[in-house]
Design an enzyme around this catalytic site. Structure first.
Site, PDB file in Angstrom:
ATOM      1  CE  LYS A 179      -4.888 -21.600   0.270  1.00 28.24           C
ATOM      2  NZ  LYS A 179      -4.177 -22.193   1.429  1.00 28.24           N
ATOM      3  CG  PHE A 207       2.550 -21.758   8.649  1.00 33.06           C
ATOM      4  CD1 PHE A 207       1.515 -21.036   8.080  1.00 33.06           C
ATOM      5  CD2 PHE A 207       2.267 -22.542   9.763  1.00 33.06           C
ATOM      6  CE1 PHE A 207       0.235 -21.075   8.595  1.00 33.06           C
ATOM      7  CE2 PHE A 207       0.974 -22.588  10.290  1.00 33.06           C
ATOM      8  CZ  PHE A 207      -0.042 -21.852   9.702  1.00 33.06           C
ATOM      9  NE  ARG A 259     -12.445 -26.210   7.431  1.00 34.32           N
ATOM     10  CZ  ARG A 259     -11.264 -25.607   7.357  1.00 34.32           C
ATOM     11  NH1 ARG A 259     -11.130 -24.488   6.657  1.00 34.32           N
ATOM     12  NH2 ARG A 259     -10.208 -26.100   7.972  1.00 34.32           N
ATOM     13  CB  THR A 294      -4.728 -28.171   6.258  1.00 33.67           C
ATOM     14  OG1 THR A 294      -5.912 -27.723   6.925  1.00 33.67           O
ATOM     15  CG2 THR A 294      -3.817 -26.991   5.981  1.00 33.67           C
ATOM     16  NE  ARG A 344      -6.720 -27.325   1.152  1.00 34.32           N
ATOM     17  CZ  ARG A 344      -7.137 -26.797   2.294  1.00 34.32           C
ATOM     18  NH1 ARG A 344      -7.694 -27.558   3.225  1.00 34.32           N
ATOM     19  NH2 ARG A 344      -6.975 -25.505   2.526  1.00 34.32           N
ATOM     20  CG  ASN A 365      -3.336 -25.774   1.192  1.00 36.41           C
ATOM     21  OD1 ASN A 365      -3.441 -24.694   0.633  1.00 36.41           O
ATOM     22  ND2 ASN A 365      -3.683 -25.968   2.449  1.00 36.41           N
ATOM     23  CG  HIS A 400      -9.207 -19.752   2.095  1.00 33.68           C
ATOM     24  ND1 HIS A 400      -8.605 -19.872   3.326  1.00 33.68           N
ATOM     25  CD2 HIS A 400     -10.376 -19.091   2.288  1.00 33.68           C
ATOM     26  CE1 HIS A 400      -9.383 -19.273   4.235  1.00 33.68           C
ATOM     27  NE2 HIS A 400     -10.452 -18.797   3.626  1.00 33.68           N
TER      28      HIS A 400
HETATM   29  P1  GDP Z   1      -7.022 -24.339   6.249  1.00 36.66           P
HETATM   30  O1  GDP Z   1      -8.172 -23.713   6.990  1.00 36.66           O
HETATM   31  O2  GDP Z   1      -7.247 -25.791   5.917  1.00 36.66           O
HETATM   32  O3  GDP Z   1      -6.604 -23.550   5.029  1.00 36.66           O
HETATM   33  O4  GDP Z   1      -5.763 -24.356   7.242  1.00 36.66           O
HETATM   34  P2  GDP Z   1      -5.213 -23.313   8.324  1.00 36.66           P
HETATM   35  O5  GDP Z   1      -6.233 -22.228   8.595  1.00 36.66           O
HETATM   36  O6  GDP Z   1      -4.722 -24.107   9.481  1.00 36.66           O
HETATM   37  O7  GDP Z   1      -3.931 -22.668   7.631  1.00 36.66           O
HETATM   38  C1  GDP Z   1      -4.074 -21.675   6.638  1.00 36.66           C
HETATM   39  C2  GDP Z   1      -3.126 -21.981   5.516  1.00 36.66           C
HETATM   40  O8  GDP Z   1      -1.794 -21.842   6.003  1.00 36.66           O
HETATM   41  C3  GDP Z   1      -3.187 -23.396   4.945  1.00 36.66           C
HETATM   42  O9  GDP Z   1      -4.196 -23.572   3.988  1.00 36.66           O
HETATM   43  C4  GDP Z   1      -1.806 -23.546   4.347  1.00 36.66           C
HETATM   44  O10 GDP Z   1      -1.758 -22.903   3.063  1.00 36.66           O
HETATM   45  C5  GDP Z   1      -0.946 -22.760   5.306  1.00 36.66           C
HETATM   46  N1  GDP Z   1      -0.304 -23.647   6.279  1.00 36.66           N
HETATM   47  C6  GDP Z   1      -0.883 -24.317   7.309  1.00 36.66           C
HETATM   48  N2  GDP Z   1       0.023 -25.057   7.971  1.00 36.66           N
HETATM   49  C7  GDP Z   1       1.210 -24.842   7.340  1.00 36.66           C
HETATM   50  C8  GDP Z   1       2.538 -25.296   7.569  1.00 36.66           C
HETATM   51  O11 GDP Z   1       2.807 -26.079   8.478  1.00 36.66           O
HETATM   52  N3  GDP Z   1       3.499 -24.816   6.708  1.00 36.66           N
HETATM   53  C9  GDP Z   1       3.213 -23.951   5.689  1.00 36.66           C
HETATM   54  N4  GDP Z   1       4.217 -23.510   4.888  1.00 36.66           N
HETATM   55  N5  GDP Z   1       1.980 -23.497   5.458  1.00 36.66           N
HETATM   56  C10 GDP Z   1       0.981 -23.941   6.268  1.00 36.66           C
END
Ligand code: GDP
Length: 138
Positions: free
Chosen positions: A10, A58, A86, A92, A103, A113, A116
């Site tokens: 990212k 978000f 993962r 996350t 991460r 973070n 992806h």
């Molecule tokens: P991942 O699969 O671990 O990437 O997580 P998710 O699919 O739940 O979320 C996708 C992406 O959205 C995450 O990698 C973060 O960059 C972002 N994200 C998730 N939760 C939050 C949050 O609470 N706030 C913000 N600003 N970004 C978030």
């Protein structure tokens, strides 16, 4: 079980100069690079990629962040690729990520973070074909 996953380094991790270290860690963990490109997503493209999160609070911040600078997109191969990748990147929220995960090492916050990683075999295929044509995957 498929052996393919899709990843992005990212904008925070690219901007902080961690791309090389992260790719080295991915290869050292046994993943083979099947496709890779360096590009800067527009807000429209980032929004389409994260369409599943469109209703989340978000979403706007996520799109702004993912279009704030260049990324490295890649398709990776390994047995059990989705789950193993993962595990390699960690939770996350980097504050909750296991020691030694990408991460935990390179990310500062849940929104910035560093990485992806696809969350299912089905999404890995969809995400890989969002970025790469069949001619670009080796
Ligand atoms: P991942 O699969 O671990 O990437 O997580 P998710 O699919 O739940 O979320 C996708 C992406 O959205 C995450 O990698 C973060 O960059 C972002 N994200 C998730 N939760 C939050 C949050 O609470 N706030 C913000 N600003 N970004 C978030």
């Amino acid at each position: 079980m498929s052996n393919i996953t899709f990843t992005m380094v990212k904008p925070d991790a690219v901007g902080n100069g961690y791309t090389g270290k992260i790719i080295d860690q991915i290869i050292s963990a046994g993943f083979t690079i099947k496709a890779m490109k360096y590009l800067h997503l527009s807000a429209e493209q980032a929004g389409r990629f994260y369409d599943i999160h469109r209703e989340r609070s978000f979403f706007k911040d996520l799109v702004a962040f993912m279009s704030s600078g260049p990324i490295v997109a890649a398709v990776l191969e390994k047995d059990n690729a989705v789950a193993d990748f993962r595990t390699l990147i960690g939770a996350t929220d980097p504050q909750k990520a296991e020691a030694g995960t990408i991460r935990q090492l390179y990310a500062k916050s849940i929104d910035a973070n560093a990485m992806h990683g696809s969350d299912s075999d089905e999404n890995a295929k969809i995400e890989a074909s969002f970025f790469f044509s069949a001619l670009e995957i080796f």
